[in-house]
Design an enzyme around this catalytic site. Structure first.
Site: not given
Ligand code: CAA
Length: 249
Positions: A14, A90, A93-94, A155, A187
């Site tokens: 992208g 550039c 991956i994640t 990451y 993002y």
């Molecule tokens: N801070 C604190 N707690 C959090 C949280 C946060 N940011 N996010 C989730 N939690 C908590 C949830 O509330 C949950 O709590 P309970 O168990 O008490 O309910 C617990 O942590 C588990 O959360 P999830 O259900 O989300 O856990 P999961 O295992 O299903 O998913 C994950 C985990 C895949 C990492 C998911 O949280 C996720 O996708 N997060 C986003 C990650 C992200 O931002 N990636 C960026 C990709 S794009 C990129 O990387 C480009 C760039 O440079 C910006």
């Protein structure tokens, strides 16, 4: 002056595609690296739709995690098109997972693709840039390098490593006319952010002061600036392009 030549790793993704288009539109000959066969077809369509053809761009297949493959790829680019003046690292991956669920495969895939790749490719081009007295290395880091992100220990570590690499190499080569800078996107609307679970993505967007994700073109514009002669006195910096999500001191 001959056209400058740029290599963009992860050039068919992208942000990579937007960077290729922008640099080509600025008169640079762009080589887009890609590591997964088949992923280049969308890039070809996108470049053609922008009126950019083989006179302004080319593709180069190669796995950025493999040093020897990068030696061969850069040699082939040099032979076919000339020496590389601008390198945009550039490729990225994640493999998001909370740390307690993170496997060694998740860890190594991200460190190898996002950080070791920067060594593997930069090492191939740096000597010739220093010898010619002009060069641009632009490393794509992330807002999550400095801010950290739940679910991204791998990451965030890799992207923070890029910032240290940038500052160290910048000091070594500035006297040779080569600048080394990082850009930290927030993002941005790409397949990478589309892969985030919908509810999580909505929570993230709600935290962005700009109220929206960035566009790949908004990152590409910053790359083009740092690649230009206008940025000749900027080195070792980290340009954040994140809609206000995180502000550095
Ligand atoms: N801070 C604190 N707690 C959090 C949280 C946060 N940011 N996010 C989730 N939690 C908590 C949830 O509330 C949950 O709590 P309970 O168990 O008490 O309910 C617990 O942590 C588990 O959360 P999830 O259900 O989300 O856990 P999961 O295992 O299903 O998913 C994950 C985990 C895949 C990492 C998911 O949280 C996720 O996708 N997060 C986003 C990650 C992200 O931002 N990636 C960026 C990709 S794009 C990129 O990387 C480009 C760039 O440079 C910006």
């Amino acid at each position: 002056m001959n056209k400058r030549i740029a290599l963009v790793t992860g050039g068919v993704g992208g942000i990579g595609t937007a960077v290729c288009k922008k640099l080509a539109q600025e008169g640079v000959f762009v080589v887009a690296n890609y590591g997964i066969p088949g992923t280049e077809s969308r890039w070809k369509e996108s470049m053609a739709a922008a009126g950019l053809n083989g006179a302004s761009s080319a593709l180069a297949f190669g796995d950025v995690t493999d040093y020897d493959a990068m030696t061969g790829m850069v040699k082939a680019i040099n032979d076919a098109h000339g020496a590389i003046d601008i390198l945009v690292n550039c490729a990225g991956i994640t493999r998001d997972a909370t740390f307690r669920k993170m496997t060694p495969e998740h860890w190594h895939a991200v460190i190898d693709t996002n950080l070791t790749s920067v060594f593997n490719v930069t090492r191939q081009v740096i000597d010739a840039m220093c010898e010619r007295g002009w060069g641009r290395i632009i490393n794509i880091s992330s807002v999550n390098a400095v801010r950290g992100q739940f679910g991204q220990t791998n990451y965030s570590a890799a992207k923070a490593g890029i910032l240290g690499f940038t500052k160290a190499l910048a000091q070594e080569v500035v006297k040779k006319g080569v600048t080394v800078n990082a850009i930290s996107p927030g993002y941005v609307q790409t397949d990478m952010t589309n892969a985030i679970r919908e509810d999580v993505r909505q929570q993230i967007v709600a935290q962005i002061p700009a109220g929206r994700m960035g566009l790949p073109e908004e990152i590409a514009d910053s790359v083009a600036f740092l690649a230009s002669d206008k940025a000749s006195y900027i080195t070792g910096t980290n340009l954040s392009v994140n809609g206000g999500l995180h502000m550095y001191a």
